[in-house]
Design an enzyme around this catalytic site. Sequence first.
Site, mmCIF file in Angstrom:
data_model
loop_
_atom_site.group_PDB
_atom_site.id
_atom_site.type_symbol
_atom_site.label_atom_id
_atom_site.label_comp_id
_atom_site.label_asym_id
_atom_site.label_seq_id
_atom_site.Cartn_x
_atom_site.Cartn_y
_atom_site.Cartn_z
ATOM 1 N N GLN A 133 -20.521 -14.230 -40.455
ATOM 2 C CA GLN A 133 -20.763 -15.204 -41.521
ATOM 3 C C GLN A 133 -22.238 -15.584 -41.576
ATOM 4 O O GLN A 133 -22.783 -15.828 -42.652
ATOM 5 C CB GLN A 133 -19.902 -16.450 -41.313
ATOM 6 C CG GLN A 133 -19.950 -17.448 -42.460
ATOM 7 C CD GLN A 133 -19.353 -16.892 -43.744
ATOM 8 O OE1 GLN A 133 -18.498 -16.011 -43.717
ATOM 9 N NE2 GLN A 133 -19.786 -17.417 -44.885
ATOM 10 N N ALA A 154 -20.442 -20.083 -47.691
ATOM 11 C CA ALA A 154 -20.412 -21.135 -46.681
ATOM 12 C C ALA A 154 -21.364 -20.817 -45.537
ATOM 13 O O ALA A 154 -21.524 -19.664 -45.143
ATOM 14 C CB ALA A 154 -19.000 -21.307 -46.138
ATOM 15 N N SER A 159 -17.006 -21.941 -42.746
ATOM 16 C CA SER A 159 -16.321 -20.977 -43.615
ATOM 17 C C SER A 159 -14.841 -20.841 -43.263
ATOM 18 O O SER A 159 -14.474 -20.706 -42.093
ATOM 19 C CB SER A 159 -16.986 -19.603 -43.488
ATOM 20 O OG SER A 159 -16.235 -18.620 -44.174
ATOM 21 N N HIS A 161 -13.212 -18.249 -43.885
ATOM 22 C CA HIS A 161 -13.027 -16.884 -43.409
ATOM 23 C C HIS A 161 -13.071 -16.817 -41.882
ATOM 24 O O HIS A 161 -12.447 -15.942 -41.282
ATOM 25 C CB HIS A 161 -14.092 -15.967 -44.016
ATOM 26 C CG HIS A 161 -13.816 -15.593 -45.429
ATOM 27 N ND1 HIS A 161 -12.866 -14.666 -45.798
ATOM 28 C CD2 HIS A 161 -14.368 -16.033 -46.590
ATOM 29 C CE1 HIS A 161 -12.841 -14.533 -47.108
ATOM 30 N NE2 HIS A 161 -13.741 -15.364 -47.619
ATOM 31 N N ASP A 168 -9.935 -12.712 -49.394
ATOM 32 C CA ASP A 168 -10.446 -12.396 -50.727
ATOM 33 C C ASP A 168 -9.690 -11.181 -51.232
ATOM 34 O O ASP A 168 -9.653 -10.140 -50.561
ATOM 35 C CB ASP A 168 -11.941 -12.087 -50.674
ATOM 36 C CG ASP A 168 -12.776 -13.315 -50.373
ATOM 37 O OD1 ASP A 168 -12.276 -14.437 -50.560
ATOM 38 O OD2 ASP A 168 -13.935 -13.146 -49.942
ATOM 39 N N GLU A 217 -13.612 -19.582 -57.374
ATOM 40 C CA GLU A 217 -13.379 -18.276 -56.770
ATOM 41 C C GLU A 217 -11.905 -17.896 -56.941
ATOM 42 O O GLU A 217 -11.073 -18.165 -56.065
ATOM 43 C CB GLU A 217 -13.756 -18.275 -55.287
ATOM 44 C CG GLU A 217 -15.239 -18.454 -55.034
ATOM 45 C CD GLU A 217 -15.621 -18.228 -53.579
ATOM 46 O OE1 GLU A 217 -14.711 -17.935 -52.756
ATOM 47 O OE2 GLU A 217 -16.814 -18.329 -53.257
ATOM 48 N N TRP A 219 -10.460 -15.267 -56.593
ATOM 49 C CA TRP A 219 -10.058 -14.206 -55.671
ATOM 50 C C TRP A 219 -9.809 -14.732 -54.250
ATOM 51 O O TRP A 219 -9.275 -14.022 -53.415
ATOM 52 C CB TRP A 219 -11.147 -13.143 -55.613
ATOM 53 C CG TRP A 219 -12.461 -13.678 -55.104
ATOM 54 C CD1 TRP A 219 -12.859 -13.807 -53.797
ATOM 55 C CD2 TRP A 219 -13.530 -14.199 -55.889
ATOM 56 N NE1 TRP A 219 -14.106 -14.368 -53.717
ATOM 57 C CE2 TRP A 219 -14.554 -14.619 -54.994
ATOM 58 C CE3 TRP A 219 -13.748 -14.341 -57.266
ATOM 59 C CZ2 TRP A 219 -15.748 -15.177 -55.426
ATOM 60 C CZ3 TRP A 219 -14.951 -14.907 -57.687
ATOM 61 C CH2 TRP A 219 -15.932 -15.303 -56.783
ATOM 62 N N HIS A 220 -10.210 -15.961 -53.955
ATOM 63 C CA HIS A 220 -10.165 -16.502 -52.605
ATOM 64 C C HIS A 220 -8.881 -17.306 -52.403
ATOM 65 O O HIS A 220 -8.696 -18.361 -53.008
ATOM 66 C CB HIS A 220 -11.389 -17.393 -52.370
ATOM 67 C CG HIS A 220 -11.467 -17.994 -50.994
ATOM 68 N ND1 HIS A 220 -12.429 -17.638 -50.073
ATOM 69 C CD2 HIS A 220 -10.703 -18.938 -50.379
ATOM 70 C CE1 HIS A 220 -12.255 -18.328 -48.958
ATOM 71 N NE2 HIS A 220 -11.203 -19.138 -49.126
#
Length: 254
Positions: A133, A154, A159, A161, A168, A217, A219-220
């Site tokens: 990240q 982020a 984040s 993720h 995503d 977003e 897609w997230h």
Amino acid sequence: MALLVLTGCATGSISASGGTHRPTLHRSSSSPRPPRPTPTLSAPPTPTIVGFDKSAHSTTDPASPWVVVNKARPLTPIDYAPADLTYPDVPNVNHQPMRQETAAALVAMFQAGRSEAGLSFSVQSAYRSFESQTGVYDDDKAQHGQAFADTDTARPGHSEHQTGFAVDISAVPASCSLDACFGDTPHGRWLAANAWRFGFLLRYPADKVPVTGFTYEPWHFRYVGVPLSTQLHTTGVTTLEEFFGVPGGTAYPG
């Protein structure tokens, strides 16, 4: 149909306004008029499903599916790494792993998308380590400047993720990958309407940037588990910050 009750959780998650119509009091011109009270403003209550326990999981433990991480709430420890990463048997553009619970729900969602709507999906990105990240954020900052990077990517330790609960998603064949127009594709529309059934939340809605701190977003998607995703879907609350009443916003502290 789920029974709804109103709780006094001041999350500000539902836009509502209202007032009580009081009868007009007619007084003579000589009668003193009492001072008007100063109105007290308060956030509307958040409805919850009867029996739903908001304390069932931690919102601070990075291993919890309900952890809320954003610009105001870094992970603790900041370099946290999940212990149960796995690779689901789905198309995976960058071959990134995710938490086992996330992976199982994702496989079921992708299968439903294909069987119900004839749509195919792939993983664009999933788990990113603190170090990974850092690289993503630094690249974005070098290309576009820090102000842009802070709305688009982020900072490491902030984040989703890094938790292993965020994915995503892109279309197969690819269409509007990692772009706002993904929300207008058949794939984006199906995910927005159905992801909650599998325990996922569209984490960064277009109308909640001041709350989440990040741009739209479509897609997230964030895995939170079916009980919470159903609660959010039923009540119409679209962000974790509002539902749990925790800080968010567009600025990093300090």
